[in-house]
Design a protein around this motif. Structure first.
Motif, PDB file in Angstrom:
ATOM      1  N   UNK A 163       4.703  63.243 -33.481  1.00 42.00           N
ATOM      2  CA  UNK A 163       3.289  63.604 -33.480  1.00 42.00           C
ATOM      3  C   UNK A 163       2.867  64.169 -32.130  1.00 42.00           C
ATOM      4  N   UNK A 164       3.349  63.537 -31.045  1.00 47.11           N
ATOM      5  CA  UNK A 164       2.975  64.021 -29.718  1.00 47.11           C
ATOM      6  C   UNK A 164       3.488  65.418 -29.442  1.00 47.11           C
ATOM      7  N   UNK A 165       4.751  65.671 -29.764  1.00 41.19           N
ATOM      8  CA  UNK A 165       5.338  66.998 -29.524  1.00 41.19           C
ATOM      9  C   UNK A 165       4.654  68.055 -30.389  1.00 41.19           C
ATOM     10  N   UNK A 166       4.440  67.712 -31.672  1.00 37.87           N
ATOM     11  CA  UNK A 166       3.815  68.679 -32.579  1.00 37.87           C
ATOM     12  C   UNK A 166       2.396  68.998 -32.137  1.00 37.87           C
ATOM     13  N   UNK A 167       1.619  67.984 -31.746  1.00 36.53           N
ATOM     14  CA  UNK A 167       0.243  68.227 -31.301  1.00 36.53           C
ATOM     15  C   UNK A 167       0.210  69.061 -30.020  1.00 36.53           C
ATOM     16  N   UNK A 168       1.166  68.819 -29.113  1.00 34.80           N
ATOM     17  CA  UNK A 168       1.191  69.588 -27.864  1.00 34.80           C
ATOM     18  C   UNK A 168       1.456  71.064 -28.147  1.00 34.80           C
ATOM     19  N   UNK A 169       2.469  71.332 -28.972  1.00 34.96           N
ATOM     20  CA  UNK A 169       2.777  72.725 -29.267  1.00 34.96           C
ATOM     21  C   UNK A 169       1.685  73.382 -30.107  1.00 34.96           C
ATOM     22  N   UNK A 170       1.080  72.610 -31.020  1.00 28.29           N
ATOM     23  CA  UNK A 170       0.016  73.184 -31.833  1.00 28.29           C
ATOM     24  C   UNK A 170      -1.179  73.578 -30.974  1.00 28.29           C
ATOM     25  N   UNK A 171      -1.486  72.779 -29.925  1.00 28.58           N
ATOM     26  CA  UNK A 171      -2.618  73.094 -29.059  1.00 28.58           C
ATOM     27  C   UNK A 171      -2.355  74.342 -28.225  1.00 28.58           C
ATOM     28  N   UNK A 172      -1.093  74.566 -27.848  1.00 26.09           N
ATOM     29  CA  UNK A 172      -0.754  75.711 -27.002  1.00 26.09           C
ATOM     30  C   UNK A 172      -0.077  76.840 -27.775  1.00 26.09           C
ATOM     31  N   UNK A 173      -0.069  76.728 -29.098  1.00 27.36           N
ATOM     32  CA  UNK A 173       0.650  77.688 -29.926  1.00 27.36           C
ATOM     33  C   UNK A 173       0.192  79.135 -29.741  1.00 27.36           C
ATOM     34  N   UNK A 174      -1.113  79.410 -29.680  1.00 24.91           N
ATOM     35  CA  UNK A 174      -1.535  80.817 -29.559  1.00 24.91           C
ATOM     36  C   UNK A 174      -1.053  81.490 -28.284  1.00 24.91           C
ATOM     37  N   UNK A 175      -0.732  80.718 -27.242  1.00 26.31           N
ATOM     38  CA  UNK A 175      -0.352  81.296 -25.957  1.00 26.31           C
ATOM     39  C   UNK A 175       1.157  81.449 -25.806  1.00 26.31           C
ATOM     40  N   UNK A 176       1.932  81.063 -26.839  1.00 29.02           N
ATOM     41  CA  UNK A 176       3.392  81.120 -26.758  1.00 29.02           C
ATOM     42  C   UNK A 176       3.875  82.323 -27.552  1.00 29.02           C
ATOM     43  N   UNK A 177       4.737  83.173 -26.985  1.00 24.99           N
ATOM     44  CA  UNK A 177       5.272  84.325 -27.731  1.00 24.99           C
ATOM     45  C   UNK A 177       6.022  83.879 -28.981  1.00 24.99           C
ATOM     46  N   UNK A 178       6.056  84.737 -30.007  1.00 27.83           N
ATOM     47  CA  UNK A 178       6.659  84.393 -31.295  1.00 27.83           C
ATOM     48  C   UNK A 178       8.129  84.033 -31.147  1.00 27.83           C
ATOM     49  N   UNK A 179       8.884  84.798 -30.340  1.00 28.95           N
ATOM     50  CA  UNK A 179      10.309  84.503 -30.181  1.00 28.95           C
ATOM     51  C   UNK A 179      10.536  83.138 -29.547  1.00 28.95           C
ATOM     52  N   UNK A 180       9.682  82.788 -28.571  1.00 25.22           N
ATOM     53  CA  UNK A 180       9.800  81.481 -27.927  1.00 25.22           C
ATOM     54  C   UNK A 180       9.440  80.373 -28.910  1.00 25.22           C
ATOM     55  N   UNK A 181       8.483  80.620 -29.789  1.00 24.16           N
ATOM     56  CA  UNK A 181       8.108  79.616 -30.796  1.00 24.16           C
ATOM     57  C   UNK A 181       9.307  79.278 -31.682  1.00 24.16           C
ATOM     58  N   UNK A 182       9.975  80.313 -32.175  1.00 24.02           N
ATOM     59  CA  UNK A 182      11.141  80.092 -33.040  1.00 24.02           C
ATOM     60  C   UNK A 182      12.216  79.318 -32.283  1.00 24.02           C
ATOM     61  N   UNK A 183      12.442  79.700 -31.035  1.00 22.53           N
ATOM     62  CA  UNK A 183      13.470  79.032 -30.231  1.00 22.53           C
ATOM     63  C   UNK A 183      13.116  77.562 -29.998  1.00 22.53           C
ATOM     64  N   UNK A 184      11.857  77.262 -29.712  1.00 25.17           N
ATOM     65  CA  UNK A 184      11.437  75.887 -29.477  1.00 25.17           C
ATOM     66  C   UNK A 184      11.637  75.020 -30.724  1.00 25.17           C
ATOM     67  N   UNK A 185      11.294  75.573 -31.873  1.00 31.56           N
ATOM     68  CA  UNK A 185      11.443  74.816 -33.121  1.00 31.56           C
ATOM     69  C   UNK A 185      12.916  74.544 -33.399  1.00 31.56           C
ATOM     70  N   UNK A 186      13.761  75.554 -33.211  1.00 32.12           N
ATOM     71  CA  UNK A 186      15.187  75.371 -33.450  1.00 32.12           C
ATOM     72  C   UNK A 186      15.788  74.351 -32.492  1.00 32.12           C
ATOM     73  N   UNK A 187      15.415  74.425 -31.214  1.00 23.89           N
ATOM     74  CA  UNK A 187      15.953  73.494 -30.228  1.00 23.89           C
ATOM     75  C   UNK A 187      15.522  72.061 -30.541  1.00 23.89           C
ATOM     76  N   UNK A 188      14.238  71.864 -30.842  1.00 29.36           N
ATOM     77  CA  UNK A 188      13.743  70.517 -31.135  1.00 29.36           C
ATOM     78  C   UNK A 188      14.412  69.924 -32.366  1.00 29.36           C
ATOM     79  N   UNK A 189      14.544  70.728 -33.414  1.00 30.32           N
ATOM     80  CA  UNK A 189      15.135  70.224 -34.660  1.00 30.32           C
ATOM     81  C   UNK A 189      16.627  69.943 -34.500  1.00 30.32           C
ATOM     82  N   UNK A 190      17.353  70.920 -34.000  1.00 28.53           N
ATOM     83  CA  UNK A 190      18.807  70.766 -33.906  1.00 28.53           C
ATOM     84  C   UNK A 190      19.210  69.697 -32.890  1.00 28.53           C
ATOM     85  N   UNK A 191      18.466  69.598 -31.787  1.00 26.91           N
ATOM     86  CA  UNK A 191      18.799  68.557 -30.803  1.00 26.91           C
ATOM     87  C   UNK A 191      18.557  67.171 -31.368  1.00 26.91           C
TER      88      UNK A 191
END
Length: 433
Positions: free
Chosen positions: A59-87
């Motif tokens: 919940x903490x990680x998701x809320x943090x990224x959701x709050x800053x989501x508009x300021x993150x480039x699309x490619x970085x968003x995909x990379x962050x999701x993949x890293x968090x899930x796979x790790x």
């Protein structure tokens, strides 16, 4: 070793000693081969704490990224999701399969990966504007973690997949008013076998309940909204019919007997309870032939299922419980159409009383404390409901509550005293149904 087996082995071994089948020394030797109650309780506590920690971290990680989501480039968003899930998946695999001393932590981290995977679906859908058919997000989430639940036999992941798939059919049918014919196939062919493989009665009961929910969502939309059917009567008789069908399947041992008998008994008593009330509808009760094809189709399937389960039970030579149990689905279909409101309420009050007592008798015969508890609780709820209905307006309020309290205390003492004696007859355990 499943916790249910260890608990049952301890209770059954008490009965074996009392019957002279084994000695006390042999009982202790047998129990010494399996985990003790303290160990299973400690493991359960570790799992609960680990899952709660995963939920908080997720919940903490998701809320943090959701709050800053508009300021993150699309490619970085995909990379962050993949890293968090796979790790999370990799760490869970490491602790569960590479480190033999931390399997619970590994399951919790795999569960966290499932949360990240689901959050990634919604965040990426927002990024690429894919929210037109949002129920598909739940389907993609459940379909993505269900194979992982199969491969790891993880109960938390199974519970998550089940909840997500139920949300999928709820959103599809209630919000979009669409049929979801794929849902029962997924639950019966994928989730139910996994629940049995994982030996979790909670997930198996959720499958049984969710299939009925899938059916009732369309019934409510088609019959109650458009045809103006009396909701209490229609819902009550369908719940009663489904509960009787599941109960008969439990008697025939077509699945986990305790799951089917418990779920069927609960739904059957709930259906009887609903049918004891007035309809409060000017439309009255629709006759069976006046219902739409979808509702009639479900009724037909349930009646066929009840008939097949009853036939299988009869073929096994156990006919003592067959007649009263087989009478219930027929009663659910016919009686509301044959009786006026006042006689119907009287008849179903009597049937609810008989069903509560009958469930206690079945629980004693099958050595299932769950059924005894369901029957006792249903009897008390029925007693309280009728007490309020009949005497609330006809008695002084203070006297009403005093007499009601005395009645409940006396009834609770009597039922609990006899429940303990019934359970104590087989050493306090739950035997095979």
């Amino acid at each position: 070793m499943a916790n249910e087996f260890g608990d049952r082995l301890r209770s059954e071994s008490v009965r074996w000693v009392r019957q002279g089948l084994i000695s006390t020394e042999q009982q202790e030797a047998i129990l010494g081969l399996y985990p003790t109650g303290e160990g299973t309780g400690r493991d359960r506590a570790v799992m609960i704490l680990s899952i709660l920690g995963s939920l908080l971290v997720g919940a903490g990680v998701i809320l943090y990224f959701a709050a800053n989501w508009p300021h993150i480039p699309a490619a970085v968003r995909v990379l962050l999701i993949l890293v968090a899930t796979l790790s999370s998946y990799w760490a869970g695999y490491y602790f569960q399969y590479r480190r033999a001393d931390m399997p619970r932590l590994g399951q919790a981290l795999i569960f966290l990966g499932g949360l990240f995977y689901g959050a990634g679906i919604w965040l990426l859908a927002q990024t690429f504007h894919l929210g037109r058919d949002f129920p598909l997000g739940f389907l993609a989430w459940g379909a993505g973690i269900l194979p992982l639940a199969w491969s790891t036999t993880s109960r938390p992941l199974l519970y998550l997949a089940t909840a997500v798939l139920i949300a999928w059919t709820g959103a599809t049918q209630a919000e979009l008013s669409q049929y979801n014919w794929l849902f029962p196939a997924v639950m019966l062919l994928a989730v139910l076998p996994l629940a049995r493989r994982s030996q979790t009665r909670l997930a198996e009961s959720a499958v049984l309940g969710s299939i009925f929910l899938w059916y009732m969502l369309n019934v409510v939309r088609l019959e109650l909204t458009y045809h103006g059917a009396a909701p209490t009567l229609l819902v009550g008789r369908l719940v009663l019919l489904y509960g009787a069908t599941i109960f008969l399947a439990g008697l025939a041992r077509l699945g986990d007997a305790k799951t089917y008998l418990g779920s069927g008994g609960l739904l059957g008593l709930l259906g009887l309870y609903l049918l004891t009330f007035e309809t409060y509808s000017s439309h009255g009760a629709p006759a069976l032939f006046e219902l739409g094809p979808y509702t009639l189709g479900g009724v037909t399937v349930m009646l066929i299922g009840a008939g097949l389960a009853g036939w299988y039970h009869w073929r096994r030579g156990e006919t003592l419980l067959l007649l009263p149990a087989a009478f219930v689905p027929v009663m659910a279909v016919l009686l509301p159409d044959m009786l006026m409101e006042a006689p119907r309420m009287v008849v179903f009050n009597l049937l609810l009383f008989g069903g509560s007592v009958g469930l206690v008798i079945v629980g004693i015969q099958k050595r299932l404390e769950l059924l005894i508890n369901l029957g006792v609780v249903a009897f008390l709820i029925h007693l309280i409901t009728r007490y309020f209905d009949l005497f609330f307006t006809a008695m002084n309020k203070s006297l009403f509550f005093v007499l009601g309290g005395i009645l409940l205390l006396a009834g609770g003492w009597f039922l609990e005293r006899n429940r303990r004696r019934w359970v104590g007859d087989w050493g306090g355990g739950e035997g095979d149904a």
